[in-house]
Motif scaffolding. Sequence first.
Motif, PDB file in Angstrom:
ATOM      1  N   ALA A  12       8.302   3.210  -1.170  1.00 20.47           N
ATOM      2  CA  ALA A  12       8.330   1.772  -0.891  1.00 20.47           C
ATOM      3  C   ALA A  12       9.636   1.137  -1.330  1.00 20.47           C
ATOM      4  O   ALA A  12       9.919  -0.004  -0.984  1.00 20.47           O
ATOM      5  CB  ALA A  12       7.155   1.079  -1.599  1.00 20.47           C
ATOM      6  N   ALA A  17      10.027  -6.020   0.433  1.00 26.39           N
ATOM      7  CA  ALA A  17       9.601  -5.455   1.711  1.00 26.39           C
ATOM      8  C   ALA A  17      10.780  -5.162   2.630  1.00 26.39           C
ATOM      9  O   ALA A  17      10.697  -4.256   3.469  1.00 26.39           O
ATOM     10  CB  ALA A  17       8.608  -6.392   2.396  1.00 26.39           C
ATOM     11  N   ASP A  18      11.880  -5.878   2.479  1.00 28.30           N
ATOM     12  CA  ASP A  18      13.022  -5.625   3.358  1.00 28.30           C
ATOM     13  C   ASP A  18      13.937  -4.516   2.835  1.00 28.30           C
ATOM     14  O   ASP A  18      14.972  -4.233   3.435  1.00 28.30           O
ATOM     15  CB  ASP A  18      13.814  -6.902   3.611  1.00 28.30           C
ATOM     16  N   ILE A  20      12.532  -1.362   2.224  1.00 25.30           N
ATOM     17  CA  ILE A  20      11.934  -0.092   2.642  1.00 25.30           C
ATOM     18  C   ILE A  20      12.771   0.432   3.814  1.00 25.30           C
ATOM     19  O   ILE A  20      13.406  -0.336   4.529  1.00 25.30           O
ATOM     20  CB  ILE A  20      10.445  -0.261   3.042  1.00 25.30           C
ATOM     21  N   VAL A  22      13.635   1.888   7.521  1.00 25.96           N
ATOM     22  CA  VAL A  22      13.100   1.562   8.848  1.00 25.96           C
ATOM     23  C   VAL A  22      11.980   2.541   9.191  1.00 25.96           C
ATOM     24  O   VAL A  22      10.935   2.142   9.703  1.00 25.96           O
ATOM     25  CB  VAL A  22      14.229   1.596   9.906  1.00 25.96           C
ATOM     26  N   ALA A  25       8.813   1.655   7.216  1.00 22.45           N
ATOM     27  CA  ALA A  25       8.161   0.456   7.767  1.00 22.45           C
ATOM     28  C   ALA A  25       7.436   0.794   9.072  1.00 22.45           C
ATOM     29  O   ALA A  25       6.314   0.329   9.307  1.00 22.45           O
ATOM     30  CB  ALA A  25       9.188  -0.646   7.983  1.00 22.45           C
ATOM     31  N   ARG A  26       8.067   1.619   9.908  1.00 19.38           N
ATOM     32  CA  ARG A  26       7.436   2.014  11.172  1.00 19.38           C
ATOM     33  C   ARG A  26       6.142   2.776  10.902  1.00 19.38           C
ATOM     34  O   ARG A  26       5.104   2.510  11.527  1.00 19.38           O
ATOM     35  CB  ARG A  26       8.391   2.861  12.009  1.00 19.38           C
ATOM     36  N   LEU A  28       4.230   2.611   8.257  1.00 22.68           N
ATOM     37  CA  LEU A  28       3.211   1.678   7.758  1.00 22.68           C
ATOM     38  C   LEU A  28       2.545   0.941   8.912  1.00 22.68           C
ATOM     39  O   LEU A  28       1.335   0.736   8.909  1.00 22.68           O
ATOM     40  CB  LEU A  28       3.826   0.677   6.779  1.00 22.68           C
ATOM     41  N   GLY A  29       3.338   0.545   9.903  1.00 27.29           N
ATOM     42  CA  GLY A  29       2.798  -0.170  11.060  1.00 27.29           C
ATOM     43  C   GLY A  29       1.931   0.692  11.955  1.00 27.29           C
ATOM     44  O   GLY A  29       1.153   0.169  12.748  1.00 27.29           O
ATOM     45  N   MET A  44       4.748  -5.917   0.975  1.00 26.69           N
ATOM     46  CA  MET A  44       4.849  -4.573   1.540  1.00 26.69           C
ATOM     47  C   MET A  44       3.560  -4.213   2.275  1.00 26.69           C
ATOM     48  O   MET A  44       3.594  -3.643   3.363  1.00 26.69           O
ATOM     49  CB  MET A  44       5.118  -3.558   0.426  1.00 26.69           C
ATOM     50  N   LEU A  47       2.932  -5.171   5.927  1.00 23.01           N
ATOM     51  CA  LEU A  47       3.505  -4.353   6.990  1.00 23.01           C
ATOM     52  C   LEU A  47       2.473  -3.414   7.616  1.00 23.01           C
ATOM     53  O   LEU A  47       2.743  -2.784   8.635  1.00 23.01           O
ATOM     54  CB  LEU A  47       4.686  -3.530   6.461  1.00 23.01           C
ATOM     55  N   CYS A  48       1.286  -3.317   7.001  1.00 22.30           N
ATOM     56  CA  CYS A  48       0.271  -2.381   7.513  1.00 22.30           C
ATOM     57  C   CYS A  48      -1.098  -3.060   7.601  1.00 22.30           C
ATOM     58  O   CYS A  48      -2.098  -2.505   7.166  1.00 22.30           O
ATOM     59  CB  CYS A  48       0.222  -1.116   6.655  1.00 22.30           C
TER      60      CYS A  48
END
Length: 175
Positions: A12, A17-18, A20, A22, A25-26, A28-29, A44, A47-48
């Motif tokens: 993490a 949060a900005d 993490i 790319v 983050a992807r 997590l999504g 954070m 993002l999920c």
Amino acid sequence: MAALGKVYLVGAGPGAADLITVRGARLLGEAEVVLYDALVTPEMLALCRQAELIPVGKRSGQRSTAQTVINEKLVDAAQRYQRVVRLKGGDPMLFGRADEELRALEEAGIEVEVVPGITTAVAAAAATLQPLTKRGVARSVAFFTSSTAPDEPNHPALPETDTLVQYMGGREAAA
């Protein structure tokens, strides 16, 4: 029987949060379930939102999830979901017990991938504008922790290096 899912150990970073990656983050999504550490921030976890969230945090001196239980939860999640994220503060490969989680997943035949994160030492150096190395002054850096498992003896003397970075040193800071 359904195929086993894949587990991603995602760093993490230092909490923002900005910061993490790319890729992290992807993932997590896309995750169906996220098992997350106590140091992971609500920003954070935003993002999920689609994922089932399972807290498995550890805090020194506080009630926390035993590592064996975390390992069992990871294996169970991979048996029920295709995309599992284990979200760890900082970088999973630095004082993050990744070795224990990797071993448990490998023994269960579960595919695993590590997605690095910005470790706290590097983030702190950036935030304070204090490099960990400096030409002519500090050519080496070592990360260490005084924390040991209950059955481990105290560690030997610290390595000789120009810059020492102590992790999880709250109890030892006064000494």
